[in-house]
Write a protein that holds these residues in place. Structure first.
Motif, PDB file in Angstrom:
ATOM      1  N   GLN A 153      58.661  59.745  95.828  1.00  0.00           N
ATOM      2  CA  GLN A 153      59.027  61.120  95.498  1.00  0.00           C
ATOM      3  C   GLN A 153      60.197  61.211  94.522  1.00  0.00           C
ATOM      4  O   GLN A 153      60.270  62.129  93.728  1.00  0.00           O
ATOM      5  CB  GLN A 153      59.378  61.893  96.776  1.00  0.00           C
ATOM      6  CG  GLN A 153      58.222  62.013  97.753  1.00  0.00           C
ATOM      7  CD  GLN A 153      57.069  62.808  97.171  1.00  0.00           C
ATOM      8  OE1 GLN A 153      57.224  63.984  96.860  1.00  0.00           O
ATOM      9  NE2 GLN A 153      55.913  62.170  97.017  1.00  0.00           N
ATOM     10  N   ASN A 154      61.116  60.275  94.611  1.00  0.00           N
ATOM     11  CA  ASN A 154      62.287  60.356  93.740  1.00  0.00           C
ATOM     12  C   ASN A 154      62.908  58.973  93.595  1.00  0.00           C
ATOM     13  O   ASN A 154      62.819  58.134  94.487  1.00  0.00           O
ATOM     14  CB  ASN A 154      63.316  61.333  94.304  1.00  0.00           C
ATOM     15  CG  ASN A 154      64.364  61.695  93.262  1.00  0.00           C
ATOM     16  OD1 ASN A 154      64.185  61.451  92.066  1.00  0.00           O
ATOM     17  ND2 ASN A 154      65.468  62.257  93.700  1.00  0.00           N
ATOM     18  N   ARG A 167      52.679  60.764  89.953  1.00  0.00           N
ATOM     19  CA  ARG A 167      51.901  62.011  89.948  1.00  0.00           C
ATOM     20  C   ARG A 167      50.519  61.790  89.349  1.00  0.00           C
ATOM     21  O   ARG A 167      49.508  62.301  89.845  1.00  0.00           O
ATOM     22  CB  ARG A 167      52.643  63.099  89.173  1.00  0.00           C
ATOM     23  CG  ARG A 167      53.847  63.675  89.912  1.00  0.00           C
ATOM     24  CD  ARG A 167      54.291  64.988  89.281  1.00  0.00           C
ATOM     25  NE  ARG A 167      54.642  64.855  87.876  1.00  0.00           N
ATOM     26  CZ  ARG A 167      55.851  64.532  87.433  1.00  0.00           C
ATOM     27  NH1 ARG A 167      56.835  64.294  88.305  1.00  0.00           N
ATOM     28  NH2 ARG A 167      56.100  64.438  86.143  1.00  0.00           N
ATOM     29  N   SER A 219      54.145  57.594  99.430  1.00  0.00           N
ATOM     30  CA  SER A 219      54.181  58.052  98.043  1.00  0.00           C
ATOM     31  C   SER A 219      55.627  58.143  97.575  1.00  0.00           C
ATOM     32  O   SER A 219      56.490  58.640  98.317  1.00  0.00           O
ATOM     33  CB  SER A 219      53.504  59.421  97.915  1.00  0.00           C
ATOM     34  OG  SER A 219      53.610  59.916  96.600  1.00  0.00           O
ATOM     35  N   LEU A 264      57.544  59.598 100.718  1.00  0.00           N
ATOM     36  CA  LEU A 264      56.896  60.589 101.550  1.00  0.00           C
ATOM     37  C   LEU A 264      55.721  59.947 102.278  1.00  0.00           C
ATOM     38  O   LEU A 264      54.914  59.241 101.678  1.00  0.00           O
ATOM     39  CB  LEU A 264      56.382  61.750 100.684  1.00  0.00           C
ATOM     40  CG  LEU A 264      55.568  62.828 101.418  1.00  0.00           C
ATOM     41  CD1 LEU A 264      56.478  63.588 102.398  1.00  0.00           C
ATOM     42  CD2 LEU A 264      54.933  63.793 100.425  1.00  0.00           C
TER      43      LEU A 264
END
Length: 335
Positions: free
Chosen positions: A313-314, A226, A311, A332
């Motif tokens: 994400q988790n 992030r 990217s 993502l």
């Protein structure tokens, strides 16, 4: 700085040892002129090799700039209070007094008077101070009648500057280089007492390096992603960014004291500190960070190289009883 019309007026050579090892200071007692061949070598090697924005510095002193020895001595010369020989001897004595570190090698000190630097309508003089610590080995061809022989010689290579400074007549600016600076930073810190003048490239590199270090301080992989995405989005949507902006963004992820410590450490390594509101090109910052931020940590000492269009994400990590480690990633595709 234009140097195409520059000339070598005169020079003085001294030999400076290390007093900690009992090596002497040998002072010359005459300034000499040079022929066209030697002058051309000096201009093409020493002068061209040091004039660069990446090597631009300025003299400093904690209390009074006139207490900086090199700045004071060279101002005396440019005002006409002392001649070239006298100022060169003062410079050599100052260098000898600062050469106490065990890693400082003895060498030949060349103090060179240049003229004709800068614009044609306002040329200025400069004093070149170069210390040659390494003798190069050369092979020379000797012709005798119909016989060619090879002999050995050693000397100074003017295209390979060990330590140098070009001190300008106008103002406290100078150019400086120390090829052996990783061993002992005495040339810049103790002898010259000079701080680097930041340019756009070096300033952007400093801030980008701090951002990279901040991302490494963020332990949570998703928080790290992030942070990187926020920085990259900002850099790609505005024309300029400042260290204050970047630091404020980072404060949501790490402590402000930690950010300050990283900026202070970078300033010490780069030799200059940045104003917090200085404006830097955002697109250049984004390009620098994109190259290094393709590597993403996912925990347990494991990192992945992700292309810029993906990217993280988790991350889900499951440890089995037999030591097996199962990591599930959700990525993502960026638009």
């Amino acid at each position: 700085m234009l140097i195409s019309e520059s000339r070598v007026e005169r020079l003085v050579v001294h030999r400076v040892g290390n007093p900690a090892r009992g090596e002497p200071l040998q002072l010359s007692h005459k300034a000499i002129g040079v022929d066209e061949a030697v002058s051309a070598l000096i201009l093409d090697g020493y002068l061209k090799g040091i004039v660069s924005d990446k090597k631009k510095y300025q003299f400093f002193h904690e209390t009074d700039l006139n207490l900086n020895e090199l700045y004071h001595y060279t101002r005396q010369f440019f005002r006409g209070d002392v001649d070239l020989l006298e100022v060169s001897q003062r410079i050599a004595k100052h260098l000898f007094a600062r050469s106490q570190h065990p890693n400082i090698a003895a060498g030949d000190l060349l103090v060179i008077l240049f003229s004709g630097l800068g614009e044609a309508d306002s040329p200025q003089r400069a004093l070149g101070v170069f210390k040659a610590e390494i003798q190069e080995d050369f092979l020379t061809i000797v012709e005798s009648g119909e016989v060619f022989d090879i002999s050995h010689a050693s000397g100074i290579n003017p295209r390979l500057i060990d330590k140098g400074a070009l001190i300008l007549e106008n103002g406290p600016l100078l150019y400086a280089v120390d090829r052996q600076g990783h061993e002992a930073k005495f040339w810049l810190d103790d002898f010259l007492q000079a701080m680097r003048v930041p340019d756009t490239s070096s300033s952007s590199k400093l801030v980008a390096e701090v951002m990279e270090q901040i991302s490494e301080e963020i332990e949570d992989p998703l928080a790290q992603v992030r942070f990187k995405d926020e920085v990259m989005t900002l850099c790609k949507t505005v024309p300029e960014v400042s260290p204050r902006q970047m630091g404020s963004m980072a404060e949501r992820y790490v402590e402000p004291e930690q950010i300050g410590r990283l900026f202070d450490s970078a300033a010490e390594n780069y030799g200059f500190a940045l104003e917090s509101d200085v404006r830097l090109p955002a697109q250049g910052m984004a390009r620098r960070l994109e190259k290094s931020w393709s590597k993403v940590g996912v925990g347990n000492g494991i990192s992945l190289l992700l292309p810029s269009d993906l990217s993280l994400q988790n991350v889900q990590t499951v440890k089995g009883d037999n030591g097996e480690l199962q990591i599930t990633l959700r990525l993502l595709q960026k638009q």
